[in-house]
Scaffold this motif. Structure first.
Motif, PDB file in Angstrom:
ATOM      1  N   HIS A  40       4.696 -35.554   1.787  1.00 51.73           N
ATOM      2  CA  HIS A  40       5.808 -35.691   2.748  1.00 51.73           C
ATOM      3  C   HIS A  40       6.262 -34.330   3.306  1.00 51.73           C
ATOM      4  N   GLU A  54      12.256 -36.912  -2.160  1.00 49.54           N
ATOM      5  CA  GLU A  54      10.940 -36.720  -2.767  1.00 49.54           C
ATOM      6  C   GLU A  54      10.248 -35.460  -2.254  1.00 49.54           C
ATOM      7  N   THR A 110       6.203 -38.273  -5.768  1.00 45.87           N
ATOM      8  CA  THR A 110       7.164 -38.819  -6.711  1.00 45.87           C
ATOM      9  C   THR A 110       7.348 -40.296  -6.364  1.00 45.87           C
TER      10      THR A 110
HETATM   11 ZN   LIG Z   1       5.137 -39.808  -1.784  1.00 41.82          ZN
END
Ligand SMILES: [Zn+2]
Length: 370
Positions: A40, A54, A110
């Motif tokens: 991300h 995250e 995560t």
């Molecule tokens: Zn992810």
């Protein structure tokens, strides 16, 4: 362009052609190339829990792991798909690794779940599990949804629809040639997260992660823990959590590197003379020549392991590296296509009775002996 520059240009081009080094070749001096991919970033926060995102957890732990590797493994070149809070498309992440000729790709993520009690670390490689659980499937679906934030995602993922679990079927028939190495790395990683960072063990799994699908090297995706679990979220955002997790990932990578280096030692080519490699009917043998160097490679050079039957012969004082070894012309064409993904200028040579002959001649001999 002045005449002098033109001539210089021609000389440079000629040298490159003569040495067979593609102009875009990556000079990693035979070092192991690791690509670390913090999941991300930018407009894509990934999973969230309150103020915690995250993308930040992934980046902190990935950067720390990379730093430990750079400090302690001088024979490893570390490349990051992002080092700051920026958005990077999934296909571009894989592209960075492919272009770098990486030996390993590690994507750091995560997890998140509806149930606040779900916790623990897990590690994925690409594939479809026979006994797949909806939890594994959902984790991959959730991660793949990042492409919805990309412009023009339809153009890059061959019809994959991130809203449809049925889309996962495209991964079902995939043969991943890097499965064995990916599984090794996933196992080392999972064991270290459990042993050294004391995370609850959710095991090693396979699922259809787009970011792994597009990369052409051993690759894994780590789910460090659950951001949706308040305790785990607290741990993963704490300095203690960052230190312990990155240490465990570093240790796992070290284990993999040792395993990888042992494999390379075993793969040293022995034949120096150009030969027919024991084919009884004395048919011409076809090989793919992909690289020329002034000096032979060191025996631990990873390029010796890049393709089957890597070998070299010396011509005009230059070591010419070949791979593949077959009397089947169609087979060598396939090998060439594969090699050209990395070495654009690779070409087929033919060997007959210990001598290099033209491919045309070789094919004539082959057809007469059929
Ligand atoms: Zn992810």
């Amino acid at each position: 362009m002045t005449k002098a520059y033109k001539i210089l240009g021609i000389i440079v081009t000629t040298v490159f052609l003569a040495l067979g080094l593609p102009a875009n070749a990556v000079d990693d001096q035979g070092r192991f190339v690791l690509v670390i991919d913090p999941g991300h970033g930018g407009k894509d926060p990934g999973a969230v829990n309150g103020k915690n995102q995250e993308k930040t957890i992934n980046l902190n732990i990935a950067l720390k792991m990379g730093k430990l590797i750079e400090e302690n493994c001088k024979d490893v070149k570390v490349i990051y798909t992002r080092k700051t809070d920026v958005f990077v498309e999934l296909y571009k992440r894989a592209d960075i690794a492919n272009k770098a000729g990486a030996d390993m790709f590690i994507s750091v993520h995560t997890n998140s779940a509806k149930s606040k009690s779900a916790n623990g670390a897990e590690t994925y490689l690409l594939g479809v599990e026979e006994n797949r659980t909806s939890a594994n499937l959902n984790a991959a679906l959730e991660e793949n949804k990042a492409i919805l934030l990309e412009n023009d995602y339809e153009a890059h993922y061959e019809g994959y629809d991130p809203n449809s679990p049925e889309s996962m079927i495209i991964f079902e028939f995939m043969q991943n040639e890097y499965q064995k190495e990916s599984l090794k790395m996933a196992t080392f990683t999972q064991n270290q997260m459990v042993k050294s960072a004391k995370r609850p063990d959710r095991g090693v799994h396979q699922a259809g992660y787009l970011v792994l699908w597009k990369s052409t090297m051993p690759s894994i995706l780590i789910e460090l823990g659950f951001i949706s679990n308040d305790n785990e979220c607290k741990y993963l955002t704490s300095q203690k959590g960052i230190d312990e997790m990155s240490q465990s990932l570093y240790k796992a990578f070290k284990e993999y590197l040792d395993y990888h280096n042992k494999l390379i030692d075993k793969a040293v080519p022995t034949a120096q003379a150009i030969g027919n490699n024991g084919n009884e009917k004395e048919l011409p043998v076809y090989k793919v020549q992909f690289m020329s160097l002034k000096k032979p490679l060191k025996k631990d050079d990873k390029r010796l392991k890049a393709y089957p039957d890597v070998d070299y012969y010396t011509e005009d004082g230059v070591c010419k590296y070949t791979c593949g070894n077959t009397t089947d012309y169609d087979a060598v064409q396939k090998t060439k296509a594969e090699v050209q993904k990395k070495y654009k200028d690779a070409f087929v040579i033919a060997v007959y009775q210990g001598k290099k002959i033209s491919v045309k001649e070789a094919r004539e001999i082959t057809s007469k002996n059929k």
